[in-house]
Enzyme design. Structure first.
Site: not given
Ligand code: GLA
Length: 679
Positions: A318, A158, A326
Site C-alpha cells: 500500500e 496491518e 489520517w
Molecule cells: C492503512 C490501511 C488501509 C487504509 C490506509 C489509509 O494502510 O491498511 O486500509 O486505511 O491506511 O492510508
C-alpha cells in the site's frame, strides 16, 4: 515463535511486476464494477487486494454467509486477467459479533475498552474472537483456496494498527504464559527484571500485571517483555490464520506490515520470515517535510524491507497516490511524485507498486483518502499519472525477479531498542530513535551509498561498514557479531546509548557503552543530556544537541573533541584501529554536517563505494541478475542532474550516456551494457 517458513520458493503473484491496489467493490453498485475492470486494464493493473474489510458484508449474521457478491467479483477479475490478493477480513469484526461479544475489543492501559466501530478492534487473546475469525477464514479458504484468480492470501490488515497492545485480563494471563515460556521460572523473571527495586519482587505469577495505568514508569524489563509479548501475541494470531489457510490452499500467505523509519508498533522483523512475500504499507509523511526528506524516509523504509527479505523481492502493498486522510494536513503529491515514489520502492527491491485504494470511496471514514481512481474520475491528473505508472511498470517487466545489488554497508535497527529508548524514566525523554538512525542513513543516501537496514540477528559477514545507532538494548551475541566485523578488517560505527543495556533492559556496568566499550577502546562515565535549545560546540566547527557524554580513551584516539561546556577538551568522536579494521564511537547527537563528516571518514576507510557521484537528492540504486544490470536514477531535486551513467533507458526507450541528464523530479532506469557480475 514457531519455525519460520521462508518464502524463497513461493511463486510471485503476478507475471512480472505487480500493480494495483485495495479493491472494495462491495462499496459500489454492480454496474460500476464493469467500469472498474475496464479502467484497470487501461492502467495496467494486474493485482488487486480484495475483501480486506468484508467480513460483515459476507458473514451477514452468525454463521450465515452471502458469498454471491464476492463470487461475482472474483469471477469478474479473473475473466479480465487480474490476479487476486484475497484478504481474510478479520481486521474488522462484524457489528453483530462485537455487539454479542463486546469483550473482543482491546483494553487500553488505563482500562478503557475500545468501543465497536473502528478497525482492528480485537484482542489477540480473545478466544471468542479467535474462534469466530478462524471459522470464517476456514470457510473462505474452502471456497476460494484453489480458485485460479487467487494468487496470494492477505491475512487481516496491518495487524497491530490499533490493537498493538491490549491490557485486559486475558492479555494479562497470556503475558504470564509467555513469560513462563521465555524465562522458565518466576525466580528468573525476578532476576531478569531486577524486582528488588521498589520491592516489586513477585511471589506468584498472578501478581504480574501488564504495565497498566498512566504513571509512565514501569520496570524496564517488564515494559520490554510486555512489548515483545504483544508482538508475539499478534504474530500468533497471524500464524493461526495462516495455518487454516494452508490447510485448504497452496496459495502463498502474507500480511501487510507497517514499517517506516522509527520503532514500529510490533517487531515486524520477526514476522517477516513467516510471510511468503514480505509486504509493506508505506505512506510519505507529514506535508511540511521538504522534498528529499520525504524520499529519504521512503528509502529508509524500503531498505528495512530489504533487510527483512534478504535475497528476494518484497512488495509495496500500500501507498497513496496523493493525500491520505489520517494526517493532520494531508499533502497531495506533486506531479511526478506518484511515479517517482513508486519507482523508488521498486529500485530498492519491491517487485511492484500497490495502493490504498483503487477507487475513492464516496462514503465512510476514508471518503477523502486519495485513490488510483479519484472522485474526479479519469479526467484527473492523478489518473493520468496512474496510467503512466502502469506503462512504466510494464516497460520494467525484465527487472522483475532481479536482486538489488548487494550492499556493502549495513545499519542494525531493532524495534526493542527503539521501545527502550522512548519509554520510562530515561535521562532524556525526547530522544527519537527514528531521528538518530535516519540521520546516519540519510548521510549515506545523500552520497548514493546503498545501506541494508537489518535486524540484530542478521549475519554481518558481507558488510565492510556496519552502523549501530543508539541500539540501547543489545544481547551478547549481537555485540560479538559487531566486534567480528572489526576483527576481519571492517569498519564499525557505534553511537551514544548503544549497548548500554542487556536484552532484559538492565544496565551493563563498568562504563558506557557497556557492550561495545572494549571494542571501541573508549568509555564514558556520565551522560550529559542537553536542554531544549542548548548546543555544545565541537572542535571541528560542528555542534551537538540533545546528548553529550564524558568520554575516556582506553586505546582509541579522539577524532573530534568537545569545545565548550564542562566537557570541553574531552573526546566526542573516537576511533580505535584494530589491524585493518576500525571502531568509531560518536558520543553526541551530531548535526547533519557533523554526521556527514564522520560518514566521509567511514566511507574512505572502509572502501564502501558510492553507486555513482552526484548531488544529494539524486538517488541511484542498481538491481541485477547475472551479467544484466539496471541502474535506477531518481532525481528528487528541483534541478536537472547530469550523471556519469549509460545504457538503454527502459522508461523513455532511448539510449543515453556516457553523461545522462535526469530531469528535475524525473526518473530513468538504465539497462546497462553487459558486464561480469561482481564476485
Ligand atoms: C492503512 C490501511 C488501509 C487504509 C490506509 C489509509 O494502510 O491498511 O486500509 O486505511 O491506511 O492510508
Amino acid at each position: 515463535m514457531t519455525a519460520a517458513t521462508p518464502g524463497a520458493t513461493a511463486p510471485w503473484p503476478t507475471d512480472g511486476l505487480s500493480y494495483g491496489g485495495d479493491y472494495n467493490p462491495e462499496q459500489w453498485p454492480r454496474v460500476v464494477w464493469d467500469d472498474d475492470v475496464r479502467l484497470m486494464a487501461e492502467a495496467g493493473v494486474n493485482l488487486v487486494t480484495l475483501g480486506v474489510f468484508a467480513w460483515g458484508t459476507v458473514e451477514v449474521a452468525d454463521d450465515v454467509r452471502d458469498w454471491s457478491w464476492l463470487d461475482d467479483a472474483i469471477g469478474l477479475l479473473h475473466a479480465h486477467g487480474i490476479a487476486v490478493d484475497l484478504a481474510t477480513p478479520t481486521a474488522a469484526p462484524p457489528s453483530w459479533l462485537l455487539t454479542a461479544h463486546p469483550g473482543i475489543a482491546p483494553v487500553l492501559a488505563d482500562g478503557y475498552r475500545e468501543p465497536a466501530g473502528g478497525r482492528n478492534a480485537w484482542c489477540p487473546e480473545s478466544e471468542v474472537y479467535r474462534r469466530y475469525a478462524l471459522r470464517h477464514v476456514d470457510a473462505l479458504a474452502r471456497r476460494y483456496g484453489d480458485h485460479p484468480a487467487v494468487r496470494l492470501w492477505h491475512v487481516g490488515n496491518e495487524l497491530g494498527g490499533g490493537n498493538a497492545r491490549c491490557y485486559c485480563d486475558d492479555s494479562a494471563a497470556g503475558f504470564r504464559r509467555w513469560l513462563h515460556a521465555r524465562h522458565g521460572s518466576l525466580e528468573a523473571v525476578n532476576a531478569a527484571w531486577g524486582t528488588a527495586q521498589w520491592g516489586h519482587r513477585y511471589g506468584a505469577w498472578e501478581e504480574i500485571m501488564p504495565p497498566r495505568g498512566r504513571h509512565g514508569a514501569p520496570n524496564p524489563g517488564l515494559f520490554l517483555d510486555f512489548e515483545r509479548y504483544s508482538s508475539d501475541a499478534l504474530l500468533a494470531h497471524y500464524l493461526a490464520e495462516k495455518e487454516v489457510l494452508e490447510r485448504h490452499s497452496a496459495v502463498p500467505v502474507t500480511t501487510n506490515l507497517m514499517v517506516g523509519a522509527g520503532a514500529q508498533v510490533v517487531d515486524y522483523a520477526s514476522w517477516a520470515p513467516h510471510t511468503a512475500v514480505v509486504a509493506n504499507d508505506h505512506y510519505t509523511l507529514v506535508g511540511d517535510l521538504p522534498a528529499g526528506v520525504r524520499e529519504h524516509d521512503l528509502a529508509l523504509a524500503a531498505d528495512r524491507m530489504r533487510g527483512m527479505s534478504p535475497g528476494r523481492p518484497w512488495l509495496l502493498m500500500e501507498s497513496s497516490t496523493g493525500g491520505p486522510s489520517w494526517q493532520r494536513r494531508n499533502r497531495a503529491k506533486d506531479p511526478g511524485e506518484i511515479v517517482r515514489h513508486s519507482l523508488g520502492h521498486v529500485a530498492r527491491g519491491s517487485d511492484g507498486a500497490m495502493f490504498f485504494q483503487w477507487r475513492a470511496s464516496r462514503a465512510g471514514a476514508e471518503q477523502f483518502h486519495s485513490a488510483m481512481l479519484p472522485h474526479a474520475g479519469t479526467r484527473s491528473r492523478v489518473w493520468q499519472e496512474v496510467v503512466e505508472l502502469g506503462g512504466h511498470l510494464r516497460a520494467l517487466q525484465e527487472v522483475a525477479g532481479t536482486a538489488v545489488e548487494p550492499a556493502r554497508a549495513a545499519m542494525i535497527v531493532d524495534d526493542a531498542a527503539g521501545w527502550a529508548l522512548q519509554h520510562g524514566l530515561m535521562p532524556h525523554r525526547e530522544l527519537s530513535y527514528g531521528r538518530e538512525l535516519g540521520a546516519w542513513h540519510r548521510a549515506l543516501w545523500d552520497r548514493q551509498v546503498l545501506c541494508d537496514v537489518v535486524p540484530p540477528g542478521t549475519a554481518l559477514d558481507g558488510y565492510d561498514l556496519v552502523v549501530v545507532p543508539t541500539l540501547m538494548v543489545v544481547d551478547d551475541d549481537t555485540a560479538a557479531r559487531v566486534s567480528a566485523v572489526v576483527a576481519r578488517g571492517g569498519t564499525v560505527l557505534v553511537t551514544y546509548l548503544s549497548g548500554v543495556c542487556d536484552a532484559h533492559g538492565q544496565v551493563r556496568t563498568g562504563g558506557f557503552p557497556g557492550a561495545f566499550a572494549d571494542l571501541l577502546g573508549a568509555w564514558s562515565d556520565e551522560f550529559y543530556p542537553l536542554q531544549d535549545g542548548q548546543a555544545v560546540g565541537l572542535d571541528d566547527g560542528g555542534e551537538a544537541a540533545d546528548w553529550t557524554e564524558r568520554v575516556h580513551l582506553d586505546g582509541a584516539e579522539a577524532v573530534v573533541r568537545y569545545a565548550t561546556s564542562s566537557l570541553a577538551g574531552g573526546p566526542a568522536v573516537t576511533r580505535r584501529r584494530h589491524g585493518g579494521g576500525s571502531a568509531w564511537y560518536v558520543s553526541a547527537a551530531l548535526g547533519a554536517d557533523g554526521v556527514g563528516r564522520v560518514v566521509d571518514h567511514l566511507l574512505a576507510e572502509s572502501g564502501v563505494p558510492r553507486v555513482l557521484e552526484a548531488a544529494p537528492g539524486l538517488e541511484a540504486v542498481r538491481r541485477r541478475r547475472d551479467d544484466r544490470s539496471y541502474l535506477f536514477l531518481l532525481n528528487h531535486t528541483d534541478d536537472d542532474q547530469k550523471v556519469a551513467a549509460a545504457g538503454y533507458d527502459l522508461l523513455s526507450g532511448a539510449d543515453v550516456g556516457p553523461l545522462t541528464v535526469v530531469a528535475a523530479g524525473g526518473v530513468r532506469v538504465l539497462r546497462e551494457p553487459r558486464r561480469p557480475a561482481p564476485g
